[in-house]
Design an enzyme around this catalytic site. Structure first.
Site: not given
Ligand SMILES: Cc1cc2nc3c(=O)[nH]c(=O)nc-3n(C[C@H](O)[C@H](O)[C@H](O)COP(=O)(O)OP(=O)(O)OC[C@H]3O[C@@H](n4cnc5c(N)ncnc54)[C@H](O)[C@@H]3O)c2cc1C
Length: 406
Positions: A139, A385, A254
């Site tokens: 991410s 989602e 994963e």
């Molecule tokens: C506890 C925790 C540990 C993590 N550990 C890691 C890690 O070790 N390494 C790593 O790389 N990442 C890690 N992550 C990151 C995680 O993979 C991302 O937070 C996740 O993929 C969502 O991305 P974002 O936070 O950028 O949210 P966004 O992608 O910005 O999403 C924001 C909101 O919009 C919704 N949304 C986005 N696109 C769509 C769509 N096409 N249709 C419907 N809804 C949508 C999402 O569901 C969410 O509700 C971690 C996250 C958490 C919470």
């Protein structure tokens, strides 16, 4: 009455021998008093890590660190029944997580599926033993659900790639030895092409890790900055620029790994304990038929999920990588985990507002702490989602949404 963790299966003599082996391992290796009030585990992060490292080492020495992996890489080629037995025995004893749980679940399998002979030899044994702890650098600030939007770049220079960019939410980066990084190696190529998966040693010059404090007060994940970090070409997994197919298989491993019921089984114990201890008008909440029904529903869902989870994890390495159905298991497990943490708040009533340190906090404030931590369950490893999109498009064959690739 049998608990949800005591399902009966028709077992072959080999299966029974394996189950007895796991039971004997747990008898000998779980700490004194484990699972009872007498057991006081480490409370600070360093102590917890040391405990989890030790647990990883013990599992490894007993050949139980990665039973679904092929035998040639230190696994046992476990099929469904074996995986189910293993999960059930660990759940029955509420066994702890080893330090490299996630690396065993998805970085090892990715290396087994796509890695070079050198990478297999160098990395797999040390994942199993816990000698190398791993984190995942996927991410970025503008690339989470839409993972293919990553901007961290890796530029070829002699026998190295030079990595520059920023990762976000990187769990464990503050103590990991290695990071599995997705980077852009061909900026001219379309979004899903020109990506590569790299194995990066965290002590390489140019890496800065900044912990992020969460709503729970803990700092489990981090920002990671890469400034001209040199990564030898032999640390590219699979073909350069073919990273998207490799990364998507990692994501499926994963999700399969996240669909485990250990944590929710422990949570069910806590809910039962709360319902026994807390009273309304002098009567334990467990006598309330509405509470009993809620707890029974959780128990039934957990029993079903244990089955689903064992199946997806056992299928993993035999079929290359689990299919998109794995999103069903991830979605159900994380939503159930969250619902159970929410229910703990309902049961706790006014105590739910009291955190660790308050003399009236219940279970050392763990009920509100779990509630806060569990907000993340439906985000990490891909949001609910996105899992629903995957199920709709790739399992049910419904029309595609226009965004979101994670
Ligand atoms: C506890 C925790 C540990 C993590 N550990 C890691 C890690 O070790 N390494 C790593 O790389 N990442 C890690 N992550 C990151 C995680 O993979 C991302 O937070 C996740 O993929 C969502 O991305 P974002 O936070 O950028 O949210 P966004 O992608 O910005 O999403 C924001 C909101 O919009 C919704 N949304 C986005 N696109 C769509 C769509 N096409 N249709 C419907 N809804 C949508 C999402 O569901 C969410 O509700 C971690 C996250 C958490 C919470």
């Amino acid at each position: 009455m049998k608990g949800p963790a005591e399902l009966e299966l028709d077992l072959s003599p080999e299966d029974e021998a394996f189950r007895d082996e796991v039971r004997a391992f747990l008898d000998v290796n779980l700490p004194e008093g484990w699972g009872t009030r007498r057991y006081q585990g480490p409370r600070d992060e360093a102590g917890r890590m040391q405990f989890q490292r030790e647990w990883q080492r013990r599992l490894h020495e007993a050949g139980l660190a990665a039973i679904a992996w092929p035998k040639e890489y230190g696994g046992r080629d476990a099929g469904f029944v074996m995986q189910m037995l293993f999960d059930t025995e660990l759940a029955r004893r509420r066994a702890p997580d080893p330090i490299n749980r996630s690396a065993v679940a998805y970085i090892g399998p990715t290396i087994i599926q796509w890695g070079s002979a050198w990478q297999k030899e160098r990395f797999l044994p040390r994942i199993l033993s816990g000698d190398d702890v791993w984190c995942q650098g996927f991410s970025e600030p503008d690339a989470g659900s839409d993972l293919a939007a990553i901007r961290t770049r890796a530029v070829l220079d002699g026998d190295d790639l030079v990595v520059t960019g920023q990762k976000l939410w990187t769990s464990k980066a503050h103590f990991a030895d290695w990071c599995y990084v997705l980077a852009r190696t061909d900026p001219e190529a379309p979004k899903h092409q020109g990506l590569s998966c790299l194995l990066v040693e965290m002590k390489t010059p140019g890496i800065t890790v900044r912990p992020l404090r969460q709503i729970s007060g803990r700092a489990d994940f981090n920002e990671v900055f890469f400034e001209e970090v040199r990564v030898p070409l032999r640390c590219v997994v699979g073909e350069r620029n073919d990273g998207w197919s490799i990364a998507t298989s990692t994501l499926r491993y994963e999700r399969a790994g996240l669909a485990r019921t250990n944590r929710i089984e422990r949570r069910l114990d806590i809910l039962f304990a709360l319902a026994r201890e807390l009273t309304v008008d002098g009567r334990p909440r467990l006598e309330d038929p509405v509470v009993r029904e809620s707890l029974a529903r959780f128990a039934v869902k957990i029993a079903a999920l244990r089955n689903i989870s064992a199946r997806v994890r056992a299928a993993g390495l035999r079929d290359s990588a689990p299919g998109p159905e794995v999103s069903i298991a991830k979605l159900l497990t994380s939503e159930l985990d969250q619902a159970m943490a929410d229910y703990g708040m309902d049961l706790a009533g006014p105590h739910a507002a009291l955190l660790r340190g308050s003399p009236h906090a219940l279970k050392d404030g763990n009920v509100p702490l779990s509630y806060l931590i569990m907000r993340a369950a439906t985000i990490g490893g891909g949001t609910s989602e996105i899992q629903r999109n995957v199920i709709a498009e790739r399992v049910l064959g419904l029309p595609k949404s226009t965004q979101g690739s994670r």
